[in-house]
Design an enzyme around this catalytic site. Structure first.
Site, short mmCIF file in Angstrom:
data_model
loop_
_atom_site.label_atom_id
_atom_site.label_comp_id
_atom_site.label_asym_id
_atom_site.label_seq_id
_atom_site.Cartn_x
_atom_site.Cartn_y
_atom_site.Cartn_z
N ASP A 214 10.44 7.45 13.10
CA ASP A 214 9.57 7.29 12.18
C ASP A 214 9.17 8.44 11.42
O ASP A 214 9.64 9.24 11.66
CB ASP A 214 7.98 6.75 12.71
CG ASP A 214 7.43 5.81 12.09
OD1 ASP A 214 7.21 6.19 10.94
OD2 ASP A 214 7.05 4.71 12.38
N TYR B 65 -2.22 -6.00 17.95
CA TYR B 65 -1.86 -4.68 17.93
C TYR B 65 -2.82 -4.06 18.72
O TYR B 65 -4.15 -4.25 18.93
CB TYR B 65 -2.51 -4.19 16.36
CG TYR B 65 -1.29 -3.97 15.44
CD1 TYR B 65 -0.32 -5.05 15.40
CD2 TYR B 65 -0.84 -2.95 14.77
CE1 TYR B 65 0.68 -4.98 14.60
CE2 TYR B 65 0.17 -2.70 13.89
CZ TYR B 65 1.18 -3.77 13.96
OH TYR B 65 1.95 -3.59 13.11
N PHE B 66 -2.07 -3.37 20.07
CA PHE B 66 -2.85 -2.77 21.26
C PHE B 66 -3.21 -1.38 20.68
O PHE B 66 -3.57 -0.85 21.80
CB PHE B 66 -1.88 -2.97 22.42
CG PHE B 66 -2.05 -4.42 22.84
CD1 PHE B 66 -2.48 -5.45 22.21
CD2 PHE B 66 -0.88 -4.70 23.95
CE1 PHE B 66 -2.34 -6.71 22.35
CE2 PHE B 66 -1.07 -6.13 24.28
CZ PHE B 66 -1.59 -7.01 23.76
N TRP C 28 1.19 1.35 18.88
CA TRP C 28 1.64 2.43 18.36
C TRP C 28 1.07 3.75 18.95
O TRP C 28 0.01 3.80 18.87
CB TRP C 28 1.61 2.46 16.85
CG TRP C 28 2.09 1.09 16.04
CD1 TRP C 28 1.51 -0.08 16.20
CD2 TRP C 28 3.39 0.92 15.86
NE1 TRP C 28 2.17 -1.08 15.45
CE2 TRP C 28 3.43 -0.48 15.42
CE3 TRP C 28 4.51 1.44 15.64
CZ2 TRP C 28 4.66 -1.13 14.89
CZ3 TRP C 28 5.85 1.07 15.13
CH2 TRP C 28 5.69 0.01 14.67
N THR C 29 1.97 4.70 19.04
CA THR C 29 1.57 6.05 19.93
C THR C 29 1.06 7.20 19.44
O THR C 29 0.91 8.02 19.89
CB THR C 29 2.19 6.30 21.04
OG1 THR C 29 3.76 6.41 20.64
CG2 THR C 29 2.44 4.96 22.00
N GLU D 229 6.60 -1.21 4.44
CA GLU D 229 5.76 0.07 3.84
C GLU D 229 6.41 0.81 3.08
O GLU D 229 6.19 1.88 3.03
CB GLU D 229 4.80 0.54 4.84
CG GLU D 229 3.95 -0.40 5.64
CD GLU D 229 2.86 0.32 6.53
OE1 GLU D 229 1.76 -0.12 6.64
OE2 GLU D 229 3.28 1.30 7.15
N HIS E 276 9.22 4.96 5.85
CA HIS E 276 9.11 5.92 6.95
C HIS E 276 10.20 6.53 7.31
O HIS E 276 10.44 6.85 8.56
CB HIS E 276 8.81 4.64 7.97
CG HIS E 276 7.20 4.08 7.97
ND1 HIS E 276 6.02 4.58 8.09
CD2 HIS E 276 6.91 2.80 7.85
CE1 HIS E 276 5.10 3.92 7.93
NE2 HIS E 276 5.64 2.52 7.49
#
Length: 511
Positions: A15, A238-239, A288-289, A147, A91
């Protein structure tokens, strides 16, 4: 994962924040694009947002090909398929910083999208995917596709030449051309292309599978066209969003997906017919981290919400019962803790903002509202009645309670329809910089008896900096005693904040 019957691990390996997998043909990707000079992503983003080579002070890292083989083999022993994702065309800032010749400008740190008009782009991507396919036996290779900014393509002579040569009418079709090309390459190698729902823009590649994240509608369109789809809508799946009240929780992206909301999701919409339902392959949760600093916090964000996804994936809707599931989930939390994991402790859940459940009564309920600045089509809430319907917002701006305004702030006039005594006027605003929503710079509150001559009652300055990371609610209010028929409420954006974002409020309360 295997214990809870999850059989796919979608691994987002690259990314704009870093390249995380060794590619032997292009060692520069992990020598430079895998490292940055700041550990904290917010600080890095606010600075020059550039990459660096590995050093004692650099933050980053990557998986070697041997690491990947070990993980894939271990997953396979548990009957789990690892699906890799290599982002394209967007990205891709980290790649273009190392190989600027693959961007439309030929300069580092200018573009985030590959130059599709440059044949060398396809040579690079095919080289990378060749090494990826050698590491991952998965039928699917995920190519991102989400995106893309597409800005550079509009002024790029190489892209313009390709569009003219291929008869492509716009940049959406240019992106579709790239996706078609990559799909043909993957198909020749016995693989199938999987991508986020933006790969539908400009025309979907013939054998592509769509991962529907911006909502269900794209997955529905895909299956109605005969394509396979995987449902993972942001509002439910989404977590990296809050799973409980923000003040009791770790820093998260703007959004609220408590376990009950996740469990309520049905990945097979009623609007699709029996044949179309066969094309819905499953449901996926995403974590997503970028802003998750440790493995412990990652585990807390995943568990126990992942249990809700697991049961949703394997259980028919008419057999789901949240009260039974929650009791089992509470037991599962203890089991996970005993196994050494760090799940969110569900028994301590605070729940939704308490104001969300209240219906207010005040002088402006149901009264006409004149919008001198329009609200956003993206966050209309209840439309022209949203600010005077008695309904207050919850922990997320996307729950149809918060009305969003962009660029010029808020300027509304409420007609109380009769002149009466007013003692207070107030509204609550939200700030969460990860969700691109900010407090107003200041609020002006006016009243009038004739709609022509307004008196300023109060000008309230915001004291929460727009750079302040976290979730904040703030009330901007006037109290006193005045005769009024018309209320004008103005919330001005902070022009010193160069990032385009929203101002949100849920109700203008007049008493």
């Amino acid at each position: 994962m295997a214990y809870y019957k999850m059989n796919r691990f979608h691994w987002h390996l690259v990314d704009g924040t870093g390249w995380r997998v060794e590619i032997k043909k292009y060692p520069q990707l992990t020598q430079q694009a895998a490292w940055r000079p700041y550990e904290n992503l917010v600080e890095w983003s606010d600075k020059e947002r550039q990459y660096c080579e590995k050093s004692p002070n650099a933050y980053g890292g990557y998986y070697t090909q041997e690491d990947v083989k070990e993980i894939v083999a271990y997953a396979s022993s548990k009957y789990i398929t690892v699906i890799p994702e290599i982002e394209m065309p967007g990205h891709s800032e980290e790649v273009l910083a190392v190989f600027p010749q693959l961007s439309c400008t030929g300069k580092a740190y200018v573009n985030s999208d590959f130059c599709i008009g440059n044949p060398k782009t396809f040579i690079f991507l095919e080289d990378v995917l060749t090494e990826i396919m050698a590491l991952f036996p998965s039928e699917y290779i995920h190519i991102g596709g989400d995106e893309a900014e597409k800005k550079g393509w509009k002024s790029c002579s190489k892209c313009a030449d390709l569009m003219e040569k291929k008869g492509l009418k716009d940049v959406d079709e240019l992106q579709s051309y790239m996706i078609h090309h990559i799909e043909t390459f993957l198909n020749k190698n016995g693989r199938r292309l999987l991508g986020w729902d933006e790969i539908m823009q400009g025309g979907l590649a013939p054998n592509a599978t769509v991962m529907s994240w911006r909502g269900e509608e794209y997955g529905i369109k895909a299956v109605q066209a005969g394509h396979d789809a995987i449902m993972t809508p942001i509002k439910y799946c989404y977590f990296n969003f809050y799973q409980d009240a923000p003040e009791s929780h770790v820093l998260s992206w703007a959004g609220y997906t408590p376990i009950e909301k996740v469990y309520s999701y049905n990945p097979v919409p009623d609007s699709v017919n029996v044949e179309e339902k066969k094309h819905i392959l499953g449901v996926q949760a995403n974590v997503w981290t970028e802003y998750i600093p440790t493995e412990n916090i990652a585990e807390m964000m995943i568990w126990p919400r992942a249990l809700a996804i697991a049961e949703t994936g394997w259980t028919q809707p008419d057999r789901k019962l949240f009260s039974r599931f929650k009791e089992n989930a509470l037991n599962a939390v203890e089991y996970l803790k005993d196994k050494g994991y760090n799940p969110f402790d569900l028994k301590d859940e605070v729940g939704e903002r308490k104001e969300y459940y209240d219906t207010l009564k005040h002088l402006a309920i149901g009264k006409p509202v004149e919008y001198k600045q329009p609200f956003s089509d993206e966050y209309p809430a209840g439309g022209k009645d949203a600010l005077v319907n008695g309904l207050q917002g919850g922990w997320s701006c996307d729950n149809n309670r918060w009305q969003g305004f962009i660029n010029n702030g808020i300027d509304v006039v409420i007609d109380l329809q009769t002149t009466q005594t007013v003692h207070s006027i107030q509204a609550t605003f939200m700030q969460d910089v990860f969700g691109w929503c900010w407090m107003p710079k200041d609020v002006e509150i006016y009243t009038s008896v004739d709609s022509q001559n307004f008196t300023l009652l109060s000008n309230i300055t915001n004291d929460i900096p727009f750079t302040q990371v976290g979730f904040f609610l703030k009330e901007f209010a006037w109290k006193g005693n005045v005769e009024a028929r018309y209320i004008r409420y103005v919330a001005n954006p902070d022009k010193s904040n160069t990032k385009v974002g929203f101002i949100f409020t849920d109700e203008i309360v007049v008493r």
